[in-house]
Motif scaffolding. Sequence first.
Motif, short mmCIF file in Angstrom:
data_model
loop_
_atom_site.label_atom_id
_atom_site.label_comp_id
_atom_site.label_asym_id
_atom_site.label_seq_id
_atom_site.Cartn_x
_atom_site.Cartn_y
_atom_site.Cartn_z
N PRO A 20 29.52 63.51 36.36
CA PRO A 20 30.32 64.25 35.38
C PRO A 20 30.44 65.73 35.75
CG PRO A 20 28.72 62.85 34.28
CD PRO A 20 28.38 62.84 35.75
N ALA A 21 31.57 66.33 35.40
CA ALA A 21 31.85 67.73 35.73
C ALA A 21 30.77 68.66 35.20
CB ALA A 21 33.22 68.13 35.18
N SER A 22 30.26 68.41 34.00
CA SER A 22 29.24 69.29 33.43
C SER A 22 27.96 69.25 34.27
CB SER A 22 28.92 68.89 32.00
OG SER A 22 28.47 67.55 31.93
N VAL A 23 27.62 68.09 34.81
CA VAL A 23 26.43 67.94 35.65
C VAL A 23 26.68 68.57 37.01
CG1 VAL A 23 24.91 66.28 36.78
CG2 VAL A 23 25.68 65.86 34.43
N ARG A 24 27.87 68.34 37.60
CA ARG A 24 28.21 68.95 38.89
C ARG A 24 28.11 70.47 38.81
NH1 ARG A 24 32.83 65.49 38.71
NH2 ARG A 24 34.13 67.33 38.44
N SER A 25 28.63 71.02 37.73
CA SER A 25 28.62 72.46 37.56
C SER A 25 27.20 73.01 37.42
CB SER A 25 29.45 72.83 36.33
OG SER A 25 29.38 74.22 36.09
N GLU A 26 26.41 72.41 36.56
CA GLU A 26 25.05 72.91 36.32
C GLU A 26 24.15 72.73 37.54
OE1 GLU A 26 22.19 74.93 34.33
OE2 GLU A 26 24.27 74.66 33.73
N ALA A 27 24.36 71.65 38.30
CA ALA A 27 23.54 71.39 39.49
C ALA A 27 24.10 72.08 40.73
CB ALA A 27 23.44 69.88 39.73
N ASP A 28 25.23 72.78 40.60
CA ASP A 28 25.87 73.46 41.71
C ASP A 28 26.18 72.50 42.85
OD1 ASP A 28 26.96 75.63 43.13
OD2 ASP A 28 25.05 76.06 44.10
N LEU A 29 26.71 71.32 42.49
CA LEU A 29 27.09 70.31 43.48
C LEU A 29 28.42 70.68 44.11
CD1 LEU A 29 26.27 66.90 41.79
CD2 LEU A 29 25.21 67.86 43.82
N GLU A 30 28.51 70.48 45.41
CA GLU A 30 29.77 70.68 46.14
C GLU A 30 30.01 69.46 47.02
OE1 GLU A 30 29.82 74.27 48.37
OE2 GLU A 30 29.61 75.54 46.61
N ALA A 31 31.26 69.30 47.42
CA ALA A 31 31.60 68.21 48.33
C ALA A 31 30.72 68.32 49.57
CB ALA A 31 33.08 68.29 48.72
N GLY A 32 30.16 67.21 50.00
CA GLY A 32 29.28 67.19 51.16
C GLY A 32 27.81 67.20 50.80
N ASP A 33 27.47 67.64 49.58
CA ASP A 33 26.08 67.57 49.14
C ASP A 33 25.70 66.11 48.99
OD1 ASP A 33 25.94 70.32 49.02
OD2 ASP A 33 26.10 70.44 46.84
N ARG A 34 24.41 65.83 49.09
CA ARG A 34 23.93 64.45 48.98
C ARG A 34 23.03 64.34 47.76
NH1 ARG A 34 24.41 61.68 54.06
NH2 ARG A 34 22.81 60.28 53.28
N LEU A 35 22.93 63.12 47.26
CA LEU A 35 22.02 62.82 46.16
C LEU A 35 20.95 61.87 46.67
CD1 LEU A 35 24.58 62.23 43.28
CD2 LEU A 35 23.33 64.32 43.82
N ARG A 36 19.69 62.21 46.43
CA ARG A 36 18.57 61.36 46.83
C ARG A 36 18.08 60.64 45.58
NH1 ARG A 36 15.00 64.86 49.64
NH2 ARG A 36 16.28 64.35 51.44
N TRP A 37 18.09 59.32 45.61
CA TRP A 37 17.74 58.48 44.45
C TRP A 37 16.32 57.96 44.61
CZ3 TRP A 37 21.63 57.96 40.83
CH2 TRP A 37 22.90 58.33 41.23
N ARG A 38 15.58 57.93 43.51
CA ARG A 38 14.21 57.40 43.54
C ARG A 38 13.94 56.72 42.20
NH1 ARG A 38 9.36 59.34 41.71
NH2 ARG A 38 10.24 61.35 41.17
N VAL A 39 13.31 55.56 42.24
CA VAL A 39 12.87 54.87 41.04
C VAL A 39 11.34 54.89 41.07
CG1 VAL A 39 12.88 52.70 39.75
CG2 VAL A 39 14.91 53.39 41.05
#
Length: 82
Positions: A20-39
């Motif tokens: 979501p845009a609100s999360v992208r903005s707050e996390a300062d996400l940009e195209a090319g950034d990666r997300l690391r997932w962990r359970v």
Amino acid sequence: MSNSVEDETTVNDSYSVTVPASVRSEADLEAGDRLRWRVDEGGDLHVEVVKRRRGAFSELDPVELDEETNAAEDHDTVAGEY
């Protein structure tokens, strides 16, 4: 992060999600950034942002020079000359 942001998104048929845009903005996400997932052991999902900015010097400001430079002439060893 300065604020707590919470939002929802839906996992589609190909298991893709839109951040979501609100999360992208707050996390300062940009195209090319990666997300690391962990359970974790309790089954809770954690996501970490891994910054992948374009170029090693992308956050540096350009420097204005008053005079033109020539690396081959200015360097003490020019290729082919020993």
